[in-house]
Design an enzyme around this catalytic site. Structure first.
Site, PDB file in Angstrom:
ATOM      1  N   ASP A 152      23.988  37.328  40.792  1.00  0.00           N
ATOM      2  CA  ASP A 152      22.745  37.803  41.380  1.00  0.00           C
ATOM      3  C   ASP A 152      22.852  38.056  42.867  1.00  0.00           C
ATOM      4  O   ASP A 152      23.679  37.483  43.562  1.00  0.00           O
ATOM      5  CB  ASP A 152      21.647  36.757  41.174  1.00  0.00           C
ATOM      6  CG  ASP A 152      21.918  35.485  41.975  1.00  0.00           C
ATOM      7  OD1 ASP A 152      22.958  34.856  41.750  1.00  0.00           O
ATOM      8  OD2 ASP A 152      21.080  35.154  42.842  1.00  0.00           O
ATOM      9  N   THR A 200      31.325  23.664  42.175  1.00  0.00           N
ATOM     10  CA  THR A 200      30.519  23.687  40.945  1.00  0.00           C
ATOM     11  C   THR A 200      31.359  23.266  39.736  1.00  0.00           C
ATOM     12  O   THR A 200      30.990  22.356  38.994  1.00  0.00           O
ATOM     13  CB  THR A 200      29.920  25.098  40.717  1.00  0.00           C
ATOM     14  OG1 THR A 200      29.148  25.451  41.868  1.00  0.00           O
ATOM     15  CG2 THR A 200      29.062  25.139  39.478  1.00  0.00           C
ATOM     16  N   ARG A 236      23.101  30.523  35.650  1.00  0.00           N
ATOM     17  CA  ARG A 236      22.738  31.678  34.883  1.00  0.00           C
ATOM     18  C   ARG A 236      23.809  32.765  34.949  1.00  0.00           C
ATOM     19  O   ARG A 236      23.813  33.694  34.165  1.00  0.00           O
ATOM     20  CB  ARG A 236      21.411  32.238  35.419  1.00  0.00           C
ATOM     21  CG  ARG A 236      20.246  31.232  35.198  1.00  0.00           C
ATOM     22  CD  ARG A 236      18.926  31.810  35.676  1.00  0.00           C
ATOM     23  NE  ARG A 236      18.848  31.706  37.127  1.00  0.00           N
ATOM     24  CZ  ARG A 236      18.200  30.720  37.755  1.00  0.00           C
ATOM     25  NH1 ARG A 236      17.572  29.801  37.082  1.00  0.00           N
ATOM     26  NH2 ARG A 236      18.159  30.663  39.063  1.00  0.00           N
ATOM     27  N   GLU A 259      32.441  30.726  33.132  1.00  0.00           N
ATOM     28  CA  GLU A 259      31.802  30.819  34.449  1.00  0.00           C
ATOM     29  C   GLU A 259      31.875  32.246  34.975  1.00  0.00           C
ATOM     30  O   GLU A 259      32.798  32.985  34.640  1.00  0.00           O
ATOM     31  CB  GLU A 259      32.587  29.921  35.405  1.00  0.00           C
ATOM     32  CG  GLU A 259      31.899  28.886  36.220  1.00  0.00           C
ATOM     33  CD  GLU A 259      30.622  29.157  36.945  1.00  0.00           C
ATOM     34  OE1 GLU A 259      29.840  30.068  36.600  1.00  0.00           O
ATOM     35  OE2 GLU A 259      30.383  28.421  37.902  1.00  0.00           O
ATOM     36  N   ASP A 260      30.914  32.606  35.808  1.00  0.00           N
ATOM     37  CA  ASP A 260      30.972  33.931  36.431  1.00  0.00           C
ATOM     38  C   ASP A 260      32.020  33.982  37.537  1.00  0.00           C
ATOM     39  O   ASP A 260      32.844  34.891  37.588  1.00  0.00           O
ATOM     40  CB  ASP A 260      29.589  34.351  36.973  1.00  0.00           C
ATOM     41  CG  ASP A 260      28.951  33.324  37.909  1.00  0.00           C
ATOM     42  OD1 ASP A 260      29.482  32.204  38.048  1.00  0.00           O
ATOM     43  OD2 ASP A 260      27.896  33.643  38.505  1.00  0.00           O
ATOM     44  N   LYS A 291      37.514  33.762  43.676  1.00  0.00           N
ATOM     45  CA  LYS A 291      37.654  34.027  45.125  1.00  0.00           C
ATOM     46  C   LYS A 291      38.569  32.949  45.679  1.00  0.00           C
ATOM     47  O   LYS A 291      38.105  31.967  46.269  1.00  0.00           O
ATOM     48  CB  LYS A 291      36.285  33.878  45.801  1.00  0.00           C
ATOM     49  CG  LYS A 291      35.482  35.126  45.892  1.00  0.00           C
ATOM     50  CD  LYS A 291      34.312  34.885  46.859  1.00  0.00           C
ATOM     51  CE  LYS A 291      33.130  35.724  46.500  1.00  0.00           C
ATOM     52  NZ  LYS A 291      31.922  35.381  47.275  1.00  0.00           N
ATOM     53  N   ASP A 341      34.320  29.895  43.447  1.00  0.00           N
ATOM     54  CA  ASP A 341      34.333  30.224  44.871  1.00  0.00           C
ATOM     55  C   ASP A 341      34.951  29.025  45.610  1.00  0.00           C
ATOM     56  O   ASP A 341      36.169  28.886  45.657  1.00  0.00           O
ATOM     57  CB  ASP A 341      32.873  30.515  45.257  1.00  0.00           C
ATOM     58  CG  ASP A 341      32.684  31.011  46.668  1.00  0.00           C
ATOM     59  OD1 ASP A 341      33.624  31.589  47.225  1.00  0.00           O
ATOM     60  OD2 ASP A 341      31.591  30.821  47.234  1.00  0.00           O
ATOM     61  N   GLY A 400      34.848  26.049  44.505  1.00  0.00           N
ATOM     62  CA  GLY A 400      35.343  25.172  43.435  1.00  0.00           C
ATOM     63  C   GLY A 400      34.460  23.956  43.199  1.00  0.00           C
ATOM     64  O   GLY A 400      34.652  23.233  42.225  1.00  0.00           O
ATOM     65  N   PHE A 418      30.827  39.051  49.304  1.00  0.00           N
ATOM     66  CA  PHE A 418      29.720  38.696  48.431  1.00  0.00           C
ATOM     67  C   PHE A 418      29.537  39.777  47.368  1.00  0.00           C
ATOM     68  O   PHE A 418      29.360  40.951  47.685  1.00  0.00           O
ATOM     69  CB  PHE A 418      28.420  38.504  49.218  1.00  0.00           C
ATOM     70  CG  PHE A 418      27.348  37.917  48.348  1.00  0.00           C
ATOM     71  CD1 PHE A 418      27.299  36.552  48.122  1.00  0.00           C
ATOM     72  CD2 PHE A 418      26.439  38.732  47.696  1.00  0.00           C
ATOM     73  CE1 PHE A 418      26.352  36.001  47.268  1.00  0.00           C
ATOM     74  CE2 PHE A 418      25.478  38.196  46.847  1.00  0.00           C
ATOM     75  CZ  PHE A 418      25.444  36.831  46.636  1.00  0.00           C
ATOM     76  N   ARG A 475      21.370  41.053  38.138  1.00  0.00           N
ATOM     77  CA  ARG A 475      22.372  40.475  37.236  1.00  0.00           C
ATOM     78  C   ARG A 475      22.698  41.435  36.107  1.00  0.00           C
ATOM     79  O   ARG A 475      23.714  41.311  35.440  1.00  0.00           O
ATOM     80  CB  ARG A 475      21.839  39.180  36.607  1.00  0.00           C
ATOM     81  CG  ARG A 475      21.599  38.049  37.593  1.00  0.00           C
ATOM     82  CD  ARG A 475      21.158  36.808  36.818  1.00  0.00           C
ATOM     83  NE  ARG A 475      20.632  35.764  37.663  1.00  0.00           N
ATOM     84  CZ  ARG A 475      21.354  34.817  38.261  1.00  0.00           C
ATOM     85  NH1 ARG A 475      22.658  34.789  38.106  1.00  0.00           N
ATOM     86  NH2 ARG A 475      20.781  33.896  39.003  1.00  0.00           N
TER      87      ARG A 475
HETATM   88  P1  IMP Z   1      31.430  27.357  44.047  1.00  0.00           P
HETATM   89  O1  IMP Z   1      30.757  26.066  43.680  1.00  0.00           O
HETATM   90  O2  IMP Z   1      31.520  27.541  45.527  1.00  0.00           O
HETATM   91  O3  IMP Z   1      32.764  27.549  43.368  1.00  0.00           O
HETATM   92  O4  IMP Z   1      30.463  28.521  43.644  1.00  0.00           O
HETATM   93  C1  IMP Z   1      30.189  28.864  42.396  1.00  0.00           C
HETATM   94  C2  IMP Z   1      28.812  29.486  42.297  1.00  0.00           C
HETATM   95  O5  IMP Z   1      28.376  30.109  43.526  1.00  0.00           O
HETATM   96  C3  IMP Z   1      28.858  30.563  41.271  1.00  0.00           C
HETATM   97  O6  IMP Z   1      28.543  30.050  39.996  1.00  0.00           O
HETATM   98  C4  IMP Z   1      27.831  31.544  41.786  1.00  0.00           C
HETATM   99  O7  IMP Z   1      26.568  31.214  41.293  1.00  0.00           O
HETATM  100  C5  IMP Z   1      27.798  31.359  43.276  1.00  0.00           C
HETATM  101  N1  IMP Z   1      28.557  32.432  43.978  1.00  0.00           N
HETATM  102  C6  IMP Z   1      29.698  32.289  44.679  1.00  0.00           C
HETATM  103  N2  IMP Z   1      30.098  33.467  45.197  1.00  0.00           N
HETATM  104  C7  IMP Z   1      29.175  34.369  44.806  1.00  0.00           C
HETATM  105  C8  IMP Z   1      29.043  35.801  45.028  1.00  0.00           C
HETATM  106  O8  IMP Z   1      29.853  36.475  45.686  1.00  0.00           O
HETATM  107  N3  IMP Z   1      27.956  36.388  44.445  1.00  0.00           N
HETATM  108  C9  IMP Z   1      27.045  35.696  43.705  1.00  0.00           C
HETATM  109  N4  IMP Z   1      27.138  34.389  43.470  1.00  0.00           N
HETATM  110  C10 IMP Z   1      28.190  33.716  44.027  1.00  0.00           C
HETATM  111 MG    MG Z   2      25.835  30.851  39.662  1.00  0.00          MG
END
Ligand code: IMP
Ligand code: MG
Length: 183
Positions: free
Chosen positions: A165, A113, A48, A105-106, A137, A109, A111, A158, A171
């Site tokens: 969120d 996802t 979302r 993507e928002d 990040k 982090d 990677g 964070f 959000r």
């Molecule tokens: P990844 O799979 O670790 O790259 O994380 C990606 C997902 O983690 C994002 O789509 C967010 O939903 C969530 N996420 C990672 N860091 C944050 C943050 O600082 N605040 C809120 N959501 C986060």
């Molecule tokens: Mg997310």
């Protein structure tokens, strides 16, 4: 968990104010419009967190484009960030074979996802899949993922607001904020 009545009680600082966000999104929209000129662009928003970014970005893209949505979840929900196990919980409605897909993507982090989503989409043989993330990040990366468009590099803190969120709330804030530690 019930929502906190006032986000200010959990706010450490505003990291990216609304004006900076919007100025950068305008630039990204211009770059995308230039780069995809003459191609049939499909924006794919990852739900979302990507919703506010998508709706502002698409208004800054001047070439014709379609949009679709996917939802992903991290196994072991409740965690603030994702782990290694990412599940596709809602698929696209569009057939992407031969399409020029840009994932919106928002935040990237660890990677995991985006990496999972890319693997999932590549099987369908699109002409191209690229990634546009508002936030990166970089220090937290565990798997390397190719990112074509990045709004802002941010430190390992964070963040919430502007689509991201804090336990599913806030959000809607028009800026990106850092939460107080221990919240
Ligand atoms: P990844 O799979 O670790 O790259 O994380 C990606 C997902 O983690 C994002 O789509 C967010 O939903 C969530 N996420 C990672 N860091 C944050 C943050 O600082 N605040 C809120 N959501 C986060
Ligand atoms: Mg997310």
């Amino acid at each position: 968990m019930p929502p906190i009545a006032d986000y200010k009680t959990i706010l450490h600082e505003v990291l990216i104010p609304e004006e900076r966000l919007q100025a950068r999104i305008t630039e990204l929209g211009q770059s995308i419009s230039r780069d995809y000129e003459g191609r049939d662009l499909l924006l794919v928003c990852i739900l979302r967190g990507g919703i506010l970014f998508l709706t502002d970005l698409m208004r800054k893209i001047s070439i014709p484009h379609a949009v679709d949505f996917m939802a992903v979840s991290s196994y072991g929900a409740g965690a603030r960030t994702s782990g290694g196990l990412v599940k596709i919980v809602m698929d696209l409605q569009t057939d992407i074979r031969g399409r020029h897909v840009l994932l919106v993507e928002d935040i990237v982090d660890t990677g995991h996802t985006i990496s999972r989503v890319l693997d999932f989409l590549h099987i369908r043989e699109p002409a191209q899949v690229d990634v546009c993330t508002l936030l990166d990040k970089h220090e937290r990366r565990e798997v390397q993922v190719p990112i074509t468009y990045t709004g802002f590099q941010i430190p390992d803190k964070f963040v919430f607001g502007y689509g991201l969120d804090l336990d599913e709330y806030w959000r809607n804030l028009p800026f990106v904020a850092v939460a107080k530690t221990g919240v």
